[in-house]
Design a protein around this motif. Structure first.
Motif, PDB file in Angstrom:
ATOM      1  N   PHE A   1       0.816  -1.213   0.000  1.00 52.09           N
ATOM      2  CA  PHE A   1       0.000   0.000   0.000  1.00 52.09           C
ATOM      3  C   PHE A   1       0.853   1.267   0.000  1.00 52.09           C
ATOM      4  CE2 PHE A   1      -3.611  -2.615   1.763  1.00 52.09           C
ATOM      5  CZ  PHE A   1      -4.483  -2.368   0.710  1.00 52.09           C
ATOM      6  N   GLU A   2       1.901   1.250   0.833  1.00 52.16           N
ATOM      7  CA  GLU A   2       2.736   2.453   0.948  1.00 52.16           C
ATOM      8  C   GLU A   2       3.462   2.738  -0.360  1.00 52.16           C
ATOM      9  OE1 GLU A   2       6.366   4.233   3.720  1.00 52.16           O
ATOM     10  OE2 GLU A   2       5.247   2.473   4.389  1.00 52.16           O
ATOM     11  N   GLY A   3       4.043   1.704  -0.943  1.00 51.40           N
ATOM     12  CA  GLY A   3       4.784   1.879  -2.189  1.00 51.40           C
ATOM     13  C   GLY A   3       3.905   2.283  -3.357  1.00 51.40           C
ATOM     14  N   GLU A   4       2.647   1.836  -3.317  1.00 53.35           N
ATOM     15  CA  GLU A   4       1.721   2.135  -4.420  1.00 53.35           C
ATOM     16  C   GLU A   4       0.975   3.447  -4.218  1.00 53.35           C
ATOM     17  OE1 GLU A   4       1.682   0.099  -7.376  1.00 53.35           O
ATOM     18  OE2 GLU A   4       3.491  -0.302  -6.206  1.00 53.35           O
ATOM     19  N   THR A   5       1.234   4.142  -3.117  1.00 56.99           N
ATOM     20  CA  THR A   5       0.689   5.487  -2.923  1.00 56.99           C
ATOM     21  C   THR A   5       1.633   6.454  -3.616  1.00 56.99           C
ATOM     22  OG1 THR A   5      -0.250   4.800  -0.803  1.00 56.99           O
ATOM     23  CG2 THR A   5      -0.131   7.157  -1.201  1.00 56.99           C
ATOM     24  N   THR A   6       1.554   6.472  -4.935  1.00 53.77           N
ATOM     25  CA  THR A   6       2.509   7.224  -5.744  1.00 53.77           C
ATOM     26  C   THR A   6       1.860   7.641  -7.058  1.00 53.77           C
ATOM     27  OG1 THR A   6       4.644   7.100  -6.904  1.00 53.77           O
ATOM     28  CG2 THR A   6       3.397   5.067  -6.741  1.00 53.77           C
ATOM     29  N   THR A   7       2.375   8.722  -7.644  1.00 51.83           N
ATOM     30  CA  THR A   7       1.910   9.140  -8.967  1.00 51.83           C
ATOM     31  C   THR A   7       2.851   8.646 -10.067  1.00 51.83           C
ATOM     32  OG1 THR A   7       3.072  11.247  -8.725  1.00 51.83           O
ATOM     33  CG2 THR A   7       0.749  11.194  -8.067  1.00 51.83           C
ATOM     34  N   SER A   8       3.853   7.877  -9.691  1.00 56.62           N
ATOM     35  CA  SER A   8       4.773   7.311 -10.682  1.00 56.62           C
ATOM     36  C   SER A   8       4.036   6.307 -11.571  1.00 56.62           C
ATOM     37  CB  SER A   8       5.940   6.612  -9.978  1.00 56.62           C
ATOM     38  OG  SER A   8       6.628   5.777 -10.884  1.00 56.62           O
ATOM     39  N   HIS A   9       4.382   6.287 -12.850  1.00 56.81           N
ATOM     40  CA  HIS A   9       3.765   5.334 -13.773  1.00 56.81           C
ATOM     41  C   HIS A   9       4.697   4.157 -14.078  1.00 56.81           C
ATOM     42  CE1 HIS A   9       0.415   8.172 -15.422  1.00 56.81           C
ATOM     43  NE2 HIS A   9       0.097   7.572 -14.295  1.00 56.81           N
ATOM     44  N   ASP A  10       5.641   3.922 -13.189  1.00 60.42           N
ATOM     45  CA  ASP A  10       6.484   2.738 -13.328  1.00 60.42           C
ATOM     46  C   ASP A  10       5.696   1.492 -12.926  1.00 60.42           C
ATOM     47  OD1 ASP A  10       8.610   4.327 -14.081  1.00 60.42           O
ATOM     48  OD2 ASP A  10       9.415   4.487 -12.040  1.00 60.42           O
ATOM     49  N   THR A  11       6.256   0.321 -13.207  1.00 62.80           N
ATOM     50  CA  THR A  11       5.730  -0.933 -12.663  1.00 62.80           C
ATOM     51  C   THR A  11       6.805  -1.536 -11.771  1.00 62.80           C
ATOM     52  OG1 THR A  11       6.514  -2.174 -14.592  1.00 62.80           O
ATOM     53  CG2 THR A  11       4.243  -1.374 -14.659  1.00 62.80           C
ATOM     54  N   THR A  12       6.410  -2.435 -10.881  1.00 56.97           N
ATOM     55  CA  THR A  12       7.365  -3.025  -9.939  1.00 56.97           C
ATOM     56  C   THR A  12       7.400  -4.545 -10.088  1.00 56.97           C
ATOM     57  OG1 THR A  12       5.716  -3.278  -8.180  1.00 56.97           O
ATOM     58  CG2 THR A  12       6.904  -1.183  -8.277  1.00 56.97           C
ATOM     59  N   GLU A  13       8.570  -5.114  -9.813  1.00 61.23           N
ATOM     60  CA  GLU A  13       8.718  -6.571  -9.907  1.00 61.23           C
ATOM     61  C   GLU A  13       7.809  -7.287  -8.920  1.00 61.23           C
ATOM     62  OE1 GLU A  13      12.561  -8.298  -9.782  1.00 61.23           O
ATOM     63  OE2 GLU A  13      13.365  -7.058 -11.414  1.00 61.23           O
TER      64      GLU A  13
END
Length: 370
Positions: free
Chosen positions: A286-298
């Motif tokens: 949840f914390e990491g995905e509280t972002t406006t970045s349009h990257d994806t994560t492994e």
């Protein structure tokens, strides 16, 4: 930027309404304002080459909440609030269909399904047990039962034999929807400028001075429809929530049709052109995905692939063709924020991951505030 006389005259002089954000809400706001004010100058500013939130990046679900989502919402909202949320979402979908037409949306009424992993047995039993109650509170709206048990005919793995079926859900083509809305805006003499980030604004006595990365001009009214990018505007009542997605290459003889929900709606998938489009996993971080970045994560992309292999497409070979992400706007409450912030500034934000369903309605409500 030094603007020409023509640029100043046609785009930035005597502006009546400036809307920040050209997504579902922004475009519906502009179209609703055009109906009320036929001769007004309406300008939309968009910071991306396409809408930068989730309007062109979502999964194309015409949905209003799975059984488990509604049950989960009842833990943090009153029964009346939950009914109003569902009612608003369903009404918003009808508005979208009336505005654009089912053919343009490529609407496919396959219905929606919810599946439960074997490891979630207690929650599955809770949902089955509470299904009659949820059907009862929704019956005044739908005139019949919304949810029912149906045997899994899709050969999912590690899930219960029964799925929860909802005949009122459908698929739409997100790209078609947004193209049609943009065309409708152009046809209604609504000006849209891309690659314009609003850096500041100053409210004056009878208008607002708007400053972007390239220009400065005055507008009579300023309306924010930036959803997940509206944290500062709303004193953090809205937080960004990144939604990561992947899509497979075409799969021969794919027999999955519909919109599908898993784990309280945190995962969702559908068929599209013989492919599976699969998104979610925000609950892993949840914390990491509280972002406006349009990257994806492994972390999340690997989990999506794992669920594809072990649950959705067991014993079926597939390849991932593409990955992306979009920015939703969420908060402690799921009710959208549609407010007049000051004399000349307004906002319509916090779609709670339901922008397709309620974006049009929020746009209409925002325009009605002016």
């Amino acid at each position: 930027m030094q603007l020409s006389y023509w640029e100043l005259k046609n785009w930035f002089s005597n502006v009546d309404f400036t809307i920040i954000g050209s997504g579902i809400v922004g475009l519906h706001t502009a179209l609703a304002l055009r109906e009320r004010f036929p001769s007004a100058k309406i300008l939309i500013l968009e910071k991306g080459i396409l809408p930068q939130g989730a309007s062109t990046k979502n999964a194309g679900f015409a949905c209003f909440g799975s059984l488990s989502e509604i049950i989960d919402d009842l833990k943090t909202h009153t029964e009346e609030e939950v009914i109003q949320l569902v009612q608003k979402r369903y009404a918003g979908l009808q508005l979208l269909r009336r505005n654009l037409g089912d053919a343009v949306l490529d609407l496919k009424p396959y219905g929606g399904y919810e599946l439960f992993l074997k490891e979630d047995e207690s929650f599955y039993n809770e949902c089955v047990q509470k299904m009659p109650f949820i059907n009862d509170i929704l019956k005044p709206l739908f005139k019949t039962d919304v949810f029912s048990k149906e045997v899994d005919r899709f050969n999912f793995n590690n899930t219960f034999e029964y799925l929860i079926f909802n005949p009122f859900e459908a698929q739409i083509d997100t790209g078609n929807m947004m193209q049609a809305l943009l065309k409708k805006a152009h046809d209604n003499n609504i000006l849209i400028l891309n690659s314009q980030s609003v850096t500041s604004f100053q409210e004056l006595s009878d208008n607002v001075e708007v400053v972007t990365n390239g220009i400065s001009f005055k507008t009579k009214k300023l309306l924010y429809t930036t959803n997940g990018f509206a944290a500062q505007l709303t004193n953090n009542q809205v937080k960004p929530a990144r939604a990561q997605v992947l899509i497979t290459k075409p799969i021969p003889n794919l027999d999955i049709k519909g919109t599908f929900h898993l784990d309280k709606g945190f995962y969702y998938f559908r068929n599209i052109n013989d492919r599976i489009l699969f998104g979610g996993g925000r609950n892993l971080d949840f914390e990491g995905e509280t972002t406006t970045s349009h990257d994806t994560t492994e972390l999340i992309q690997n989990k999506l692939e794992e669920l594809l292999k072990t649950v959705i497409l067991p014993n079926i070979k597939f390849e991932v063709e593409h990955r992306w992400s979009g920015t939703m706007g969420v908060g402690m409450h799921k009710k959208p924020i549609v407010e007049q912030l000051s004399s000349h500034v307004y906002c319509g934000v916090r779609m709670g991951g339901m922008g397709v369903a309620i974006g049009g309605l929020v746009g209409q409500e925002l325009a009605d505030l002016v």
